[in-house]
Design an enzyme around this catalytic site. Structure first.
Site, short mmCIF file in Angstrom:
data_model
loop_
_atom_site.label_atom_id
_atom_site.label_comp_id
_atom_site.label_asym_id
_atom_site.label_seq_id
_atom_site.Cartn_x
_atom_site.Cartn_y
_atom_site.Cartn_z
N HIS A 16 0.86 -1.19 0.00
CA HIS A 16 0.00 0.00 0.00
C HIS A 16 0.89 1.24 0.00
CE1 HIS A 16 -3.90 2.01 1.75
NE2 HIS A 16 -3.19 2.88 1.04
N HIS A 18 1.30 4.87 -2.39
CA HIS A 18 0.95 5.74 -3.52
C HIS A 18 2.24 6.41 -3.95
CE1 HIS A 18 -3.42 5.50 -2.52
NE2 HIS A 18 -2.94 5.29 -1.31
N HIS A 196 -9.58 1.02 -1.46
CA HIS A 196 -9.54 1.63 -0.13
C HIS A 196 -10.96 1.53 0.43
CE1 HIS A 196 -5.75 3.26 -1.45
NE2 HIS A 196 -5.59 4.03 -0.40
N GLU A 199 -11.30 3.34 5.76
CA GLU A 199 -10.30 4.25 6.33
C GLU A 199 -11.09 5.32 7.10
OE1 GLU A 199 -8.09 6.52 3.40
OE2 GLU A 199 -6.50 7.04 4.82
N ASP A 277 1.67 3.98 2.89
CA ASP A 277 0.64 4.82 2.26
C ASP A 277 1.27 5.98 1.46
OD1 ASP A 277 -1.97 5.31 1.56
OD2 ASP A 277 -2.63 6.00 3.50
N ASP A 278 1.58 7.09 2.14
CA ASP A 278 2.16 8.27 1.48
C ASP A 278 3.33 8.75 2.33
OD1 ASP A 278 -0.01 8.96 -0.69
OD2 ASP A 278 -1.10 8.50 1.15
N1 HPA Z 1 -6.55 7.40 1.18
C1 HPA Z 1 -7.26 7.63 0.07
N2 HPA Z 1 -6.73 8.10 -1.04
C2 HPA Z 1 -5.42 8.32 -1.06
C3 HPA Z 1 -4.63 8.09 0.04
C4 HPA Z 1 -5.21 7.60 1.22
O1 HPA Z 1 -4.58 7.39 2.27
N3 HPA Z 1 -3.37 8.42 -0.32
C5 HPA Z 1 -3.40 8.82 -1.60
N4 HPA Z 1 -4.64 8.77 -2.06
ZN ZN Z 2 -3.79 4.77 0.46
#
Ligand code: HPA
Ligand code: ZN
Length: 337
Positions: A16, A18, A196, A199, A277-278
């Site tokens: 996971h 991006h 996703h 969350e 994630d990011d």
């Molecule tokens: N959630 C949803 N969309 C996203 C995320 C995330 O954590 N990171 C980049 N796009």
């Molecule tokens: Zn994500």
């Protein structure tokens, strides 16, 4: 051996990530300069100071703005390579990375430029760093399903180099059901499916991802814990959850890493994995997610090994390759104890 050393040496995969979320402020400035794009920040410190988010949308607004400096194939290649260098140092052996083509095609950057640049970076990472990878194309859920279909069409010439499709961006108000037809079309083209869900969105979105999209993995899935029947279903199916603790902390999905549900998920028998994630926005790459979460929750060595194994068994690698990584994990653990 310290826990951090044990974690670093443990073979693991990231499921996971991006790639646009690995754009560090330094590279953002460099690319802005290279491409003549002005940023609304004076310095790298200014950018970092803006990374205080109260929720997912706060983050997404700044993330899409940052991605505006990515213009050429080389930009995407440099972005990918910078990420791979960081995770290779964390003991990561394989990555299934998300990319958001619509963020770029909507700005006039052709799909071809984005994917050719990323593929070049992935190829070089495999040769020079020994990290394998595959691509997951994400549909932006705040846009409509027709736009997702147009992106699937853009992807047609590259389907042999795309592992799967995902669903990201603003979750609440954009349930998986909105994308049922384009996910079906993606499945018919032989693509794996992830989304996703849970969350910020309710457990109902996780049910929809399973029942209406037929996903192979759930990204995040935290809020599934609110629904005992859903947990039972996820456990029974051995469904992989790609959990992202530092992301959850930064986006206020949890308010303290010590309160993160990862250990509870493992205890319930959920097939959780650990991911970043990011990482440029959320304060840490894969290794930092592992060490900080392990420290905060007191993860045992057995739990760490389970997480490492889940990262490969939950991947889309061929069975023989998964078996080789699992054997490497066993050999590493046997050597260290
Ligand atoms: N959630 C949803 N969309 C996203 C995320 C995330 O954590 N990171 C980049 N796009
Ligand atoms: Zn994500």
């Amino acid at each position: 051996m310290t826990t951090a050393d044990f974690i670093r040496g443990l073979p693991k995969a990231e499921l996971h990530l991006h790639i646009e979320g690995s754009l560090e402020p330094e590279l953002m400035f460099e690319l802005g300069k290279r491409n003549g794009i002005a940023l609304p920040f004076k310095s790298v410190e200014d950018v970092r100071a803006a990374y205080a988010f109260s929720n997912l949308q706060d983050f997404l607004d700044i993330y899409y703005q940052g991605a505006g400096v990515l213009i050429t194939e080389d930009d995407f290649k440099d972005l990918a390579l910078a990420y791979f260098r960081r995770v290779a140092a964390d003991g990561c052996k394989h990555v299934e990375l998300f990319f958001d083509p619509q963020t770029h095609t909507d700005r006039g950057v052709p799909f071809r430029v984005v994917i050719e640049g990323l593929l070049a970076g992935m190829k070089e990472a495999e040769t020079s760093l020994g990290v394998t990878s595959s691509l997951i194309l994400c549909y932006l859920r705040h846009l409509d399903e027709d736009a997702a279909f147009a992106t699937l069409k853009d992807a047609e010439p590259y389907l042999d180099r795309i592992m799967g499709v995902g669903l990201d961006s603003s979750e609440v108000g954009h349930p998986p059901s909105k994308f049922a037809r384009v996910f079906k079309a993606s499945r018919e083209r032989g693509l794996k499916l992830v989304a996703h869900a849970g969350e910020e969105g309710p457990p109902a979105y996780v049910w929809e991802a399973l029942d209406l999209l037929g996903v192979d993995r759930i990204d995040h899935g935290n809020r599934a814990l609110e629904d005992a029947a859903l947990v039972k279903r996820l456990v029974a199916e051995g469904m992989t959850l790609t959990v992202c603790p530092l992301s959850n902390l930064k986006l206020c999905v949890v308010h303290d890493l010590k309160a993160h549900p990862l250990k509870k998920m493992l205890g319930l028998g959920l097939k959780a994995t650990l991911n970043s994630d990011d990482p440029a926005y959320f304060g840490g790459y894969l290794g930092a997610n592992w060490t900080q979460t392990s420290d905060a929750l007191g993860l045992t060595k057995d739990e760490l090994v389970t997480l490492a194994k889940n990262s490969f068994t939950g991947s889309f690698l061929p069975p023989q390759t998964i078996a080789r990584h699992l054997a490497d994990i066993d050999a590493y653990v046997a050597k260290g104890s």
